[in-house]
Write a protein that holds these residues in place. Structure first.
Motif, PDB file in Angstrom:
ATOM      1  N   THR A 280       0.933  -0.940  -0.262  1.00  0.00           N
ATOM      2  CA  THR A 280      -0.415  -0.008  -0.099  1.00  0.00           C
ATOM      3  C   THR A 280       0.699   1.132  -0.127  1.00  0.00           C
ATOM      4  N   MET A 281       0.625   2.264  -0.690  1.00  0.00           N
ATOM      5  CA  MET A 281       1.631   3.265  -0.868  1.00  0.00           C
ATOM      6  C   MET A 281       1.167   4.057   0.928  1.00  0.00           C
ATOM      7  N   GLY A 282       2.915   4.779   1.125  1.00  0.00           N
ATOM      8  CA  GLY A 282       2.807   5.336   2.228  1.00  0.00           C
ATOM      9  C   GLY A 282       3.188   6.874   2.079  1.00  0.00           C
ATOM     10  N   LEU A 283       4.210   6.837   2.514  1.00  0.00           N
ATOM     11  CA  LEU A 283       4.005   8.520   3.018  1.00  0.00           C
ATOM     12  C   LEU A 283       4.830   9.171   1.529  1.00  0.00           C
ATOM     13  N   ASN A 284       4.754  10.632   1.964  1.00  0.00           N
ATOM     14  CA  ASN A 284       5.481  11.485   0.946  1.00  0.00           C
ATOM     15  C   ASN A 284       5.756  10.993   1.004  1.00  0.00           C
ATOM     16  N   THR A 285       7.261  11.748  -0.208  1.00  0.00           N
ATOM     17  CA  THR A 285       8.461  11.271  -0.108  1.00  0.00           C
ATOM     18  C   THR A 285       9.432  12.329   0.573  1.00  0.00           C
ATOM     19  N   GLN A 286       8.527  13.969   0.841  1.00  0.00           N
ATOM     20  CA  GLN A 286       9.249  15.049   1.634  1.00  0.00           C
ATOM     21  C   GLN A 286       9.468  14.266   3.287  1.00  0.00           C
ATOM     22  N   ASP A 287       8.061  13.450   3.394  1.00  0.00           N
ATOM     23  CA  ASP A 287       7.700  13.031   4.978  1.00  0.00           C
ATOM     24  C   ASP A 287       8.782  12.396   5.070  1.00  0.00           C
ATOM     25  N   LEU A 288       9.627  11.146   4.512  1.00  0.00           N
ATOM     26  CA  LEU A 288      10.618  10.140   4.729  1.00  0.00           C
ATOM     27  C   LEU A 288      11.835  10.187   5.407  1.00  0.00           C
ATOM     28  N   PHE A 289      12.114  10.926   4.696  1.00  0.00           N
ATOM     29  CA  PHE A 289      13.712  11.253   6.473  1.00  0.00           C
ATOM     30  C   PHE A 289      13.364  11.689   6.931  1.00  0.00           C
ATOM     31  N   PRO A 290      12.238  12.805   8.137  1.00  0.00           N
ATOM     32  CA  PRO A 290      12.108  12.892   9.420  1.00  0.00           C
ATOM     33  C   PRO A 290      11.284  11.399  10.036  1.00  0.00           C
ATOM     34  N   ASN A 291      10.841  10.583   9.126  1.00  0.00           N
ATOM     35  CA  ASN A 291      10.483   9.534   9.884  1.00  0.00           C
ATOM     36  C   ASN A 291      11.342   8.727   9.693  1.00  0.00           C
TER      37      ASN A 291
ATOM     38  N   ILE B 110      10.114   7.122 -11.215  1.00  0.00           N
ATOM     39  CA  ILE B 110      10.068   5.728 -10.754  1.00  0.00           C
ATOM     40  C   ILE B 110      10.625   5.645  -9.428  1.00  0.00           C
ATOM     41  N   GLN B 111      11.903   6.134  -9.290  1.00  0.00           N
ATOM     42  CA  GLN B 111      12.538   5.678  -7.300  1.00  0.00           C
ATOM     43  C   GLN B 111      11.662   6.065  -6.852  1.00  0.00           C
ATOM     44  N   GLU B 112      10.932   7.248  -6.398  1.00  0.00           N
ATOM     45  CA  GLU B 112      10.077   8.148  -6.070  1.00  0.00           C
ATOM     46  C   GLU B 112       8.823   7.701  -5.464  1.00  0.00           C
ATOM     47  N   LYS B 113       7.815   6.847  -6.761  1.00  0.00           N
ATOM     48  CA  LYS B 113       7.309   6.209  -6.651  1.00  0.00           C
ATOM     49  C   LYS B 113       7.918   4.654  -5.396  1.00  0.00           C
ATOM     50  N   MET B 114       8.953   4.236  -5.837  1.00  0.00           N
ATOM     51  CA  MET B 114       9.221   2.929  -5.287  1.00  0.00           C
ATOM     52  C   MET B 114       9.648   3.123  -4.404  1.00  0.00           C
ATOM     53  N   LEU B 115       9.275   4.081  -3.532  1.00  0.00           N
ATOM     54  CA  LEU B 115      10.107   4.707  -2.202  1.00  0.00           C
ATOM     55  C   LEU B 115       9.097   4.840  -1.163  1.00  0.00           C
ATOM     56  N   GLN B 116       7.666   5.843  -1.466  1.00  0.00           N
ATOM     57  CA  GLN B 116       6.411   5.544  -1.412  1.00  0.00           C
ATOM     58  C   GLN B 116       6.138   3.961  -1.043  1.00  0.00           C
ATOM     59  N   THR B 117       6.659   3.249  -2.333  1.00  0.00           N
ATOM     60  CA  THR B 117       5.207   1.951  -2.510  1.00  0.00           C
ATOM     61  C   THR B 117       6.078   1.132  -0.805  1.00  0.00           C
TER      62      THR B 117
ATOM     63  N   SER C 240      15.837  -1.564  -3.735  1.00  0.00           N
ATOM     64  CA  SER C 240      16.634  -0.757  -3.737  1.00  0.00           C
ATOM     65  C   SER C 240      18.158  -0.266  -3.835  1.00  0.00           C
ATOM     66  N   ILE C 241      18.294  -1.525  -4.280  1.00  0.00           N
ATOM     67  CA  ILE C 241      19.905  -1.095  -5.037  1.00  0.00           C
ATOM     68  C   ILE C 241      18.983  -0.701  -6.963  1.00  0.00           C
ATOM     69  N   LEU C 242      18.022  -0.847  -6.875  1.00  0.00           N
ATOM     70  CA  LEU C 242      17.823  -0.581  -8.073  1.00  0.00           C
ATOM     71  C   LEU C 242      16.976   0.947  -8.256  1.00  0.00           C
ATOM     72  N   ALA C 243      16.845   0.758  -7.521  1.00  0.00           N
ATOM     73  CA  ALA C 243      16.064   2.362  -7.304  1.00  0.00           C
ATOM     74  C   ALA C 243      17.421   3.568  -7.043  1.00  0.00           C
ATOM     75  N   LYS C 244      18.385   3.630  -5.736  1.00  0.00           N
ATOM     76  CA  LYS C 244      19.670   3.916  -5.852  1.00  0.00           C
ATOM     77  C   LYS C 244      19.866   4.305  -7.376  1.00  0.00           C
ATOM     78  N   CYS C 245      20.533   3.358  -8.182  1.00  0.00           N
ATOM     79  CA  CYS C 245      20.851   3.437  -9.281  1.00  0.00           C
ATOM     80  C   CYS C 245      20.007   4.731 -10.176  1.00  0.00           C
ATOM     81  N   LEU C 246      18.604   3.920 -10.473  1.00  0.00           N
ATOM     82  CA  LEU C 246      17.886   5.642 -11.026  1.00  0.00           C
ATOM     83  C   LEU C 246      17.947   6.782 -10.249  1.00  0.00           C
ATOM     84  N   TYR C 247      18.398   6.869  -9.648  1.00  0.00           N
ATOM     85  CA  TYR C 247      17.982   7.981  -8.793  1.00  0.00           C
ATOM     86  C   TYR C 247      19.278   9.033  -8.937  1.00  0.00           C
TER      87      TYR C 247
END
Length: 672
Positions: free
Chosen positions: A169-180, A564-571, A543-550
């Motif tokens: 399920t989709m989680g936090l917005n990416t701007q909330d991820l670091f404080p989390n 795509i990597q933004e959506k991966m982090l939210q997921t 996680s490796i692919l997300a970092k590579c895409l970034y």
């Protein structure tokens, strides 16, 4: 000439692990698409037994069960028996590991699973002693014979449970991820063992990706606990029995809380990642000892795990002559005989005891400081180190006369890529040209055999490539290509990383979840197509692919990669909150995004000198590129090459500075 009473179908396998079982009385077969049809035809359950060549308990169960005529007769009568090397087929291992963890709450190897003819799991576990194993065999055979409908219902429910593990399920917005993640890390750091390193439990695994995360978090937050935990852990791992003090290289894990007694097998993937971690720590903490650890890992890899073409072997066994650790331990009598007048000094230095510091003898590990030994023996520290170095050479020579542990000489694409990345990082952080040369040589060989167009192969054995690559192979290879480009500047590596990433998006990407399946859409599915997100000893393919895409999004100014990597982090955010320890590589990406990458592009006659000057300080997320010719990489287009004037551009996000010609100003403008 050896003669064997039995030979089964595994005699034709290339995997060293499967070949170990080729003379069992069990009618083992390799996994194939025909197994299900055979099981239906013979109306039998399938027994899938999974392990790997250097697995100690796999050997134990083989000796206790699979080599016994009476046990094998039960297995052959009631089951289609399949042996799998988990290092060759992690896709199958993942499915059945999930099943056993759902059934028993724990996992490990050997992994033994009973399935319906269609491959759906029915029952399973890990290591079974002979008597219990025979009881399980008989009861499963009876259950399938007498309660067929109930067996199918149970397998259906278990398979549905496996499928639910990959629902997101989709989680936090990416701007909330670091404080989390900072909130999660505040709880995580309470688990640190600040006396012995690692965490406050045993067994202890190296987990290099986690310590790289904590270095990055300390760089951002300046929280001293993360710094202390990293330094203590890396010191204690190196001083402990986990490290081979004679030949270099780390064992897989420590069975105790003190890094003293290892599980003695040495895995390529551990040493590959630890090379990069210790190199980073050497630069970050300005620690010369950590740089020496990198050198000793390199020496071990060159001597034990590398062929002339630059390919890296998979593992060294824990056992020799049927005894775990026998190759590595010493008696006091041996130390006295071989080292003579230096025996007492060496024994004090490496904690050697008269009756042994372990059940099989003495494991070499450090407990006394050099200052204490210096005081006790009235020797200067540098004199002690010289004497110890000579002693180690003598013992290594004596050890070479022993029967060595078995070598698993298959070459795995993803693990080779991890090792290449380790060498690239060692060069980036320590500047030793030989590390870069090794990385480039090994990468060129890896690309030669593993990549055919955009198709990646996983295994090379005896000159023959096999098994279509999984997401792990693509992810690790892409990551290594990017790292090697960043280390040495060869743009061909970056273009190949982009091509393979686009292939992953076409063949592995799931638009529904926004994540990558572990298997390509062309591979046959058992139960479900797994989506691997948990970072373990090896980070997850996603996680490796997300970092590579970034990173690729920067170089190629590609907004699709970024999205795509933004959506991966939210997921993955919701699952990360439930089990933060399994998401260290994802957290690294979140920390990267919080601080942002800075790219410094240099050109002109003094570019290399400027690069060396800028590299003196540790800039955790600053990458420096020297342009020697005009580039077609979008980030570099328009950066002119001058023969007379040295120029720099500082780029962050999608914005680059005006050209700068003053080195002092550049150093001021860079982030700390």
């Amino acid at each position: 000439m050896n003669t064997h009473n039995h030979t089964n179908a595994l005699i034709h396998a290339s995997s060293p692990y499967l070949l170990q079982h080729a003379h069992n009385p069990v009618n083992w077969q390799e996994w194939s698409d025909d197994i299900s049809e055979q099981a239906r035809r013979e109306d039998k359950l399938i027994l899938v037994s999974i392990g790997y060549s250097s697995c100690h308990w796999c050997h134990v169960m083989e000796h206790e069960c699979f080599e016994k005529e009476d046990t094998a007769a039960l297995m052959n009568k009631h089951f289609i028996c399949v042996k799998i090397d988990r290092e060759e087929r992690p896709d199958i291992d993942q499915i059945y590991m999930d099943a056993v963890q759902l059934l028993t709450g724990r996992g490990g190897w050997p992994l033994n699973v009973f399935t319906l003819p269609d491959g759906r799991p029915l029952h399973g576990g890990t290591y079974f002693p002979k008597q219990e194993w025979e009881r399980v065999l008989q009861s499963l055979a009876n259950f399938y014979e007498d309660k067929r409908e109930e067996a199918y219902e149970f397998a259906t429910n278990l398979s549905n449970g496996i499928k639910r593990l990959d629902q997101f399920t989709m989680g936090l917005n990416t701007q909330d991820l670091f404080p989390n993640i900072m909130s999660l890390l505040d709880k995580w750091k309470l688990q640190f063992d600040l006396k012995w390193g690692g965490y406050n439990w045993s067994p202890k695994f190296p987990l290099p990706n986690q310590w790289e995360l904590f270095m990055g978090i300390h760089h951002i937050s300046k929280d001293i606990i993360f710094k202390e935990a990293c330094q203590i852990t890396l010191n204690k791992m190196y001083e402990g029995g986990l490290f081979d003090h004679l030949a270099g290289g780390f064992a897989r894990y420590s069975t105790d809380a003190f890094w003293k007694v290892p599980h003695f097998e040495k895995m390529l993937y551990d040493n590959a990642q630890l090379m990069g971690t210790y190199a980073m720590a050497a630069k970050y903490f300005q620690n010369e000892t950590f740089a020496k650890v990198v050198l000793q890992i390199h020496q071990f890899i060159q001597h034990e795990m590398c062929n002339d073409e630059g390919a890296f072997y998979s593992a060294l066994d824990a056992d020799s002559e049927g005894v775990e650790g026998k190759y590595y331990v010493w008696s006091q009598e041996e130390i006295n005989e071989y080292l003579d007048e230096n025996a007492a000094l060496f024994s004090a230095y490496y904690s050697v005891e008269k009756h042994g510091n372990w059940e099989e003898g003495n494991i070499l590990f450090r407990t006394s400081s050099i200052d204490t030994i210096s005081e006790n023996f009235r020797l200067e520290p540098n004199e002690i180190e010289k004497k110890i170095a000579n002693c180690k050479k003598l013992l290594l020579l004596e050890r070479s006369k022993r029967i060595a542990p078995g070598l698993d000489d298959k070459i795995i694409c993803s693990w080779n890529a991890l090792m290449i990345k380790g060498y690239a990082q060692a060069y980036q952080f320590l500047g030793d040209e030989s590390y870069l040369v090794q990385a480039q040589k090994s990468m060129n060989h890896l690309l030669k055999w593993s990549v055919d167009g955009n198709q990646v192969y996983r295994i090379l054995k005896n000159g023959k490539k096999s098994i279509s690559g999984f997401a792990e192979d693509y992810a690790c290879l892409i990551d290594a290509l990017i790292c090697l480009f960043e280390a040495g500047g060869n743009e061909n590596y970056l273009w190949q990383a982009k091509e393979l990433s686009d292939h992953c998006l076409a063949y592995f990407y799931d638009t529904h979840s926004g994540l990558f399946f572990f298997t390509t859409k062309e591979q046959k599915t058992i139960v479900t197509r797994k989506i691997e997100i948990n970072d373990d000893v090896i980070p997850s393919s996603n996680s490796i692919l997300a970092k590579c895409l970034y990173r690729l999004a920067f170089y190629f100014e590609n907004s699709n990669y970024e999205e795509i990597q933004e959506k991966m982090l939210q997921t993955i955010a919701e699952k990360m909150n439930k089990f933060p320890n399994g998401f260290s590589n994802w957290m690294q990406l979140i920390a990267w995004k919080e601080k942002g990458f800075t790219q410094v592009i240099l050109s002109g006659p003094q570019a290399l000198e400027w690069e060396k000057s800028l590299n003196k300080n540790f800039n955790y997320q600053t990458l420096i590129h020297v342009l020697k010719k005009e580039s077609k990489i979008p980030l570099f287009i328009g950066k002119t090459i001058s023969k007379t004037e040295t120029t720099a551009w500082i780029c962050k996000g999608r914005t680059c500075s005006l050209p700068l010609q003053n080195l002092d100003q550049i150093e001021l403008d860079l982030p700390n």
